[in-house]
Motif scaffolding. Structure first.
Motif, PDB file in Angstrom:
ATOM      1  N   ALA A 158      88.242  88.254  34.077  1.00 49.42           N
ATOM      2  CA  ALA A 158      88.647  89.591  34.540  1.00 49.42           C
ATOM      3  C   ALA A 158      90.163  89.650  34.739  1.00 49.42           C
ATOM      4  CB  ALA A 158      87.921  89.940  35.831  1.00 49.42           C
ATOM      5  N   LEU A 159      90.750  88.569  35.260  1.00 47.45           N
ATOM      6  CA  LEU A 159      92.203  88.512  35.422  1.00 47.45           C
ATOM      7  C   LEU A 159      92.907  88.512  34.070  1.00 47.45           C
ATOM      8  CD1 LEU A 159      92.431  85.874  38.308  1.00 47.45           C
ATOM      9  CD2 LEU A 159      93.002  88.299  38.483  1.00 47.45           C
ATOM     10  N   ILE A 160      92.347  87.796  33.113  1.00 46.94           N
ATOM     11  CA  ILE A 160      92.926  87.767  31.762  1.00 46.94           C
ATOM     12  C   ILE A 160      92.904  89.169  31.161  1.00 46.94           C
ATOM     13  CG2 ILE A 160      92.517  86.948  29.404  1.00 46.94           C
ATOM     14  CD1 ILE A 160      91.581  84.265  30.697  1.00 46.94           C
ATOM     15  N   ARG A 161      91.779  89.880  31.338  1.00 46.15           N
ATOM     16  CA  ARG A 161      91.694  91.258  30.811  1.00 46.15           C
ATOM     17  C   ARG A 161      92.719  92.162  31.501  1.00 46.15           C
ATOM     18  NH1 ARG A 161      86.123  90.107  31.262  1.00 46.15           N
ATOM     19  NH2 ARG A 161      85.925  91.329  33.176  1.00 46.15           N
ATOM     20  N   ALA A 162      92.826  92.012  32.831  1.00 45.65           N
ATOM     21  CA  ALA A 162      93.765  92.853  33.581  1.00 45.65           C
ATOM     22  C   ALA A 162      95.203  92.596  33.134  1.00 45.65           C
ATOM     23  CB  ALA A 162      93.612  92.598  35.074  1.00 45.65           C
ATOM     24  N   ALA A 163      95.558  91.316  32.997  1.00 50.40           N
ATOM     25  CA  ALA A 163      96.919  90.980  32.550  1.00 50.40           C
ATOM     26  C   ALA A 163      97.177  91.538  31.158  1.00 50.40           C
ATOM     27  CB  ALA A 163      97.112  89.466  32.574  1.00 50.40           C
ATOM     28  N   GLY A 164      96.138  91.534  30.318  1.00 49.76           N
ATOM     29  CA  GLY A 164      96.280  92.039  28.951  1.00 49.76           C
ATOM     30  C   GLY A 164      96.586  93.518  28.891  1.00 49.76           C
ATOM     31  N   ARG A 165      96.172  94.288  29.905  1.00 48.39           N
ATOM     32  CA  ARG A 165      96.463  95.727  29.888  1.00 48.39           C
ATOM     33  C   ARG A 165      97.666  96.072  30.773  1.00 48.39           C
ATOM     34  NH1 ARG A 165      91.625  95.296  32.904  1.00 48.39           N
ATOM     35  NH2 ARG A 165      91.874  96.071  35.043  1.00 48.39           N
ATOM     36  N   GLY A 166      98.442  95.037  31.144  1.00 46.88           N
ATOM     37  CA  GLY A 166      99.705  95.266  31.821  1.00 46.88           C
ATOM     38  C   GLY A 166      99.663  95.224  33.334  1.00 46.88           C
ATOM     39  N   VAL A 167      98.512  94.847  33.908  1.00 42.57           N
ATOM     40  CA  VAL A 167      98.411  94.715  35.364  1.00 42.57           C
ATOM     41  C   VAL A 167      99.074  93.410  35.789  1.00 42.57           C
ATOM     42  CG1 VAL A 167      96.806  94.471  37.315  1.00 42.57           C
ATOM     43  CG2 VAL A 167      96.268  96.053  35.441  1.00 42.57           C
ATOM     44  N   THR A 168      99.878  93.449  36.839  1.00 35.26           N
ATOM     45  CA  THR A 168     100.490  92.224  37.367  1.00 35.26           C
ATOM     46  C   THR A 168      99.434  91.431  38.131  1.00 35.26           C
ATOM     47  OG1 THR A 168     102.639  93.289  37.587  1.00 35.26           O
ATOM     48  CG2 THR A 168     102.280  91.281  38.878  1.00 35.26           C
ATOM     49  N   CYS A 169      99.123  90.228  37.673  1.00 37.36           N
ATOM     50  CA  CYS A 169      98.101  89.394  38.299  1.00 37.36           C
ATOM     51  C   CYS A 169      98.724  88.110  38.825  1.00 37.36           C
ATOM     52  CB  CYS A 169      96.994  89.042  37.301  1.00 37.36           C
ATOM     53  SG  CYS A 169      96.066  90.479  36.719  1.00 37.36           S
ATOM     54  N   ARG A 170      98.437  87.811  40.069  1.00 36.76           N
ATOM     55  CA  ARG A 170      98.888  86.555  40.679  1.00 36.76           C
ATOM     56  C   ARG A 170      97.658  85.803  41.167  1.00 36.76           C
ATOM     57  NH1 ARG A 170     102.568  90.527  42.478  1.00 36.76           N
ATOM     58  NH2 ARG A 170     104.661  90.209  41.585  1.00 36.76           N
ATOM     59  N   ALA A 171      97.514  84.574  40.708  1.00 36.85           N
ATOM     60  CA  ALA A 171      96.344  83.763  41.062  1.00 36.85           C
ATOM     61  C   ALA A 171      96.801  82.442  41.661  1.00 36.85           C
ATOM     62  CB  ALA A 171      95.479  83.508  39.827  1.00 36.85           C
ATOM     63  N   MET A 172      96.183  82.090  42.769  1.00 37.83           N
ATOM     64  CA  MET A 172      96.588  80.890  43.494  1.00 37.83           C
ATOM     65  C   MET A 172      95.333  80.113  43.906  1.00 37.83           C
ATOM     66  SD  MET A 172      99.245  80.901  46.665  1.00 37.83           S
ATOM     67  CE  MET A 172     100.142  79.437  47.153  1.00 37.83           C
ATOM     68  N   ALA A 173      95.413  78.795  43.839  1.00 38.86           N
ATOM     69  CA  ALA A 173      94.276  77.960  44.217  1.00 38.86           C
ATOM     70  C   ALA A 173      94.784  76.710  44.928  1.00 38.86           C
ATOM     71  CB  ALA A 173      93.461  77.567  42.985  1.00 38.86           C
ATOM     72  N   ASP A 174      93.963  76.180  45.816  1.00 39.68           N
ATOM     73  CA  ASP A 174      94.340  74.975  46.549  1.00 39.68           C
ATOM     74  C   ASP A 174      94.358  73.765  45.622  1.00 39.68           C
ATOM     75  OD1 ASP A 174      94.654  73.584  49.316  1.00 39.68           O
ATOM     76  OD2 ASP A 174      93.076  72.443  48.296  1.00 39.68           O
ATOM     77  N   GLY A 175      95.366  72.909  45.816  1.00 37.35           N
ATOM     78  CA  GLY A 175      95.559  71.769  44.937  1.00 37.35           C
ATOM     79  C   GLY A 175      94.443  70.743  44.970  1.00 37.35           C
ATOM     80  N   LEU A 176      93.736  70.644  46.078  1.00 39.46           N
ATOM     81  CA  LEU A 176      92.637  69.686  46.191  1.00 39.46           C
ATOM     82  C   LEU A 176      91.294  70.347  45.920  1.00 39.46           C
ATOM     83  CD1 LEU A 176      91.705  66.808  46.923  1.00 39.46           C
ATOM     84  CD2 LEU A 176      91.548  67.570  49.308  1.00 39.46           C
ATOM     85  N   GLY A 177      91.018  71.448  46.592  1.00 33.30           N
ATOM     86  CA  GLY A 177      89.719  72.096  46.448  1.00 33.30           C
ATOM     87  C   GLY A 177      89.466  72.609  45.050  1.00 33.30           C
ATOM     88  N   SER A 178      90.525  72.991  44.336  1.00 24.96           N
ATOM     89  CA  SER A 178      90.377  73.553  42.984  1.00 24.96           C
ATOM     90  C   SER A 178      90.986  72.655  41.922  1.00 24.96           C
ATOM     91  CB  SER A 178      91.040  74.935  42.925  1.00 24.96           C
ATOM     92  OG  SER A 178      90.474  75.811  43.860  1.00 24.96           O
ATOM     93  N   ARG A 179      91.044  71.353  42.180  1.00 22.18           N
ATOM     94  CA  ARG A 179      91.758  70.439  41.275  1.00 22.18           C
ATOM     95  C   ARG A 179      91.177  70.447  39.866  1.00 22.18           C
ATOM     96  NH1 ARG A 179      88.708  68.024  44.946  1.00 22.18           N
ATOM     97  NH2 ARG A 179      87.233  66.376  44.404  1.00 22.18           N
ATOM     98  N   ALA A 180      89.840  70.600  39.736  1.00 20.51           N
ATOM     99  CA  ALA A 180      89.249  70.612  38.392  1.00 20.51           C
ATOM    100  C   ALA A 180      89.649  71.876  37.642  1.00 20.51           C
ATOM    101  CB  ALA A 180      87.727  70.508  38.487  1.00 20.51           C
ATOM    102  N   MET A 181      89.657  73.006  38.322  1.00 20.58           N
ATOM    103  CA  MET A 181      90.069  74.262  37.692  1.00 20.58           C
ATOM    104  C   MET A 181      91.520  74.191  37.238  1.00 20.58           C
ATOM    105  SD  MET A 181      89.984  77.433  36.733  1.00 20.58           S
ATOM    106  CE  MET A 181      88.657  78.469  37.313  1.00 20.58           C
ATOM    107  N   ILE A 182      92.382  73.641  38.099  1.00 21.17           N
ATOM    108  CA  ILE A 182      93.815  73.591  37.792  1.00 21.17           C
ATOM    109  C   ILE A 182      94.094  72.758  36.538  1.00 21.17           C
ATOM    110  CG2 ILE A 182      96.032  72.730  38.672  1.00 21.17           C
ATOM    111  CD1 ILE A 182      94.881  73.496  41.517  1.00 21.17           C
ATOM    112  N   LYS A 183      93.241  71.786  36.262  1.00 21.61           N
ATOM    113  CA  LYS A 183      93.402  70.940  35.077  1.00 21.61           C
ATOM    114  C   LYS A 183      92.645  71.478  33.867  1.00 21.61           C
ATOM    115  CE  LYS A 183      93.827  66.715  37.869  1.00 21.61           C
ATOM    116  NZ  LYS A 183      93.166  65.426  38.227  1.00 21.61           N
ATOM    117  N   SER A 184      91.953  72.602  34.030  1.00 19.59           N
ATOM    118  CA  SER A 184      91.038  73.072  32.990  1.00 19.59           C
ATOM    119  C   SER A 184      91.729  73.935  31.936  1.00 19.59           C
ATOM    120  CB  SER A 184      89.902  73.886  33.623  1.00 19.59           C
ATOM    121  OG  SER A 184      90.405  75.136  34.089  1.00 19.59           O
TER     122      SER A 184
END
Length: 477
Positions: A158-184
């Motif tokens: 959904a964020l990718i779609r929003a960014a594609g139509r010009g919406v400013t998207c900021r996404a933040m995740a914790d370095g430990l709790g979301s470590r697998a996502m951050i490397k994905s």
């Protein structure tokens, strides 16, 4: 050799004992718990104290946080008004709690808010995705745990779609709790699509973190803000209820409220405090909407963390509990309170408040489960009712009282939320929303086993010793 080892042993114990005694921020129970650890396992205990004994995110981080929050408070005051005006919004019985909450971040109660309780995890995600897909200006998200499962992927897409139509998207995740996502690859795809990305408390320089701070100081917040008009608050991470990383405890049972009104601006300011601390951007570069409330209830955002004053969260809970007149219901997955909160709960029950506590029957932390149950006898003797939820891991963090006041968000009733984690909550006064949350709490009770005092008294001796032994070192857990 034996003499050298004894001298070394003595020096270690003395050095860390003196360090603990020099600390003015420790309460006696915490000092005692560390002394027990150092005496029983001096070498291992010394390493643990070095790594986890002191709550210090670093001098520069403290200075940066103070500078940022001075700006945040000034912006909040410009948008939200003064404490004098806020007092008129709140029933005088609850002034102490709302005033204390405002003292943490400077966010005053603001009127004109509306909220909808999400039915379940599927309804939450469907609503959130629809809101992101309807966004026209900007989307801000921050999650402690963001997985690459169905829920996490749908949010990312959904964020990718929003960014594609010009919406400013900021996404933040914790370095430990979301470590697998951050490397994905999914994280990389968001970046390539134009989503602005940041990692809260990253682990990319682990040796420096171990030497200057603590690796377990985490950003536990769950914040979503869309177009400055809509925000979500509750216990849900960006992850499926099946929570595959700990599937044997599933489903994770969460609760979420969708808010509109001036409270959205406060939650966006809290998000921006984390974003600016991580990216170094200037607050002035972020446009904010001054949501003017029409009809709606008063509410305020509360953000806590290791760079706020010590004891803010337990003091908030104690202030709230002390205001309860008739009823108080709490649900939390992790119950390891400090003495302030424990005694406040018991005092409320002793003075006739109907106190209901709801915990999961099976906990993903055996240490927390043992420590929690060490308090059962005291709580039940005071007149509290305790229920253990059997429908999965009850992850909902809720407090309701007197059918009028609700606290909802990310904070657990444990020392990690009290001292170590960055948390976000919303405190509100409204009979309709509170009744909806009370009904959800009642559904938890309906799926729970009642814990009776007679059963607790009949626990075998070894179980009581084990629970109390774990609780003894509770202040260092």
């Amino acid at each position: 050799m034996v003499s050298i080892l004894l001298i070394f042993h003595f020096c270690i114990v003395v050095a860390f004992t003196v360090r603990i005694l020099l600390r003015d921020d420790l309460f006696p129970p915490a000092r005692l718990a560390w002394f027990v650890v150092l005496i029983l396992v001096p070498y291992f205990g010394s390493i643990i104290y070095f790594l986890f004994g002191e709550i210090d995110i670093g001098h520069e981080a403290d200075k940066r946080h103070k500078r940022i929050f001075d700006q945040i408070r000034a912006r909040a005051a410009a948008y939200m008004g003064t404490s004098e005006a806020a007092d008129d919004l709140i029933d005088p019985l609850y002034h102490p709690a709302f005033r204390y909450a405002a003292s943490i971040n400077g966010f005053q109660p603001v009127a004109g808010n509306r909220a909808t309780l999400m039915a379940d995890a599927a309804a939450t995600n469907a609503s959130l995705i629809a809101d992101i897909d309807a966004a026209t200006e900007q989307v801000h998200v921050l999650y402690y745990i963001w997985l690459t499962d169905k829920t996490g992927t749908e949010v990312a897409e959904a964020l990718i779609r929003a960014a594609g139509r010009g919406v400013t998207c900021r996404a933040m995740a914790d370095g430990l709790g979301s470590r697998a996502m951050i490397k994905s690859q999914l994280w990389s795809r968001m970046k390539e699509a134009g989503v602005q990305m940041a990692v809260a408390l990253p682990l990319n320089n682990l040796p420096r973190t171990l030497l200057t701070s603590r690796v377990d100081l985490r950003n536990h917040r769950k914040i979503t803000v869309i177009d400055g008009r809509i925000t979500y608050c509750g216990s849900r991470n960006s992850a499926d209820p099946e929570f595959l990383v700990k599937a044997k405890y599933a489903p994770w049972v969460d609760i979420m409220l969708r808010f509109e009104g001036p409270i959205v601006t406060q939650n966006e300011l809290l998000f921006l405090s984390d974003w600016i601390a991580t990216t170094g951007e200037a607050l002035d570069s972020f446009p904010l909407k001054a949501n003017v409330g029409q009809e709606g209830f008063p509410a305020q955002v509360i953000g806590d963390g290791p760079t706020e004053r010590r004891g803010a969260t337990p003091q908030l809970f104690s202030s709230l509990i002390a205001c309860a007149q008739d009823s108080l219901t709490l649900s939390t997955p992790y119950f390891v309170p400090d003495a302030t909160v424990l005694e406040a709960i018991c005092a409320a029950a002793h003075r006739g408040v109907k106190v209901t506590l709801i915990f999961p029957r099976r906990n993903d932390s055996w240490i927390v489960a043992a420590a929690s149950r060490s308090y059962y006898r005291k709580l039940l003797t005071a007149g509290c009712r305790i229920f253990e939820y059997e429908g999965g891991l009850l992850h909902a963090k809720t407090l309701t009282m007197d059918g009028l006041v609700t606290l909802i968000g990310s904070s657990n009733l444990d020392l990690r939320s009290f001292d170590l984690n960055y948390e976000n909550n919303i405190l509100l006064q409204d009979p309709e929303v509170t009744q909806a949350v009370c009904d959800r709490q009642a559904s938890y009770v309906a799926q729970s086993e009642t814990v009776h005092l007679e059963k607790v008294r009949a626990w075998p001796v070894h179980m009581r010793i084990w629970n109390n032994a774990i609780a003894t070192i509770g202040p260092v857990l």
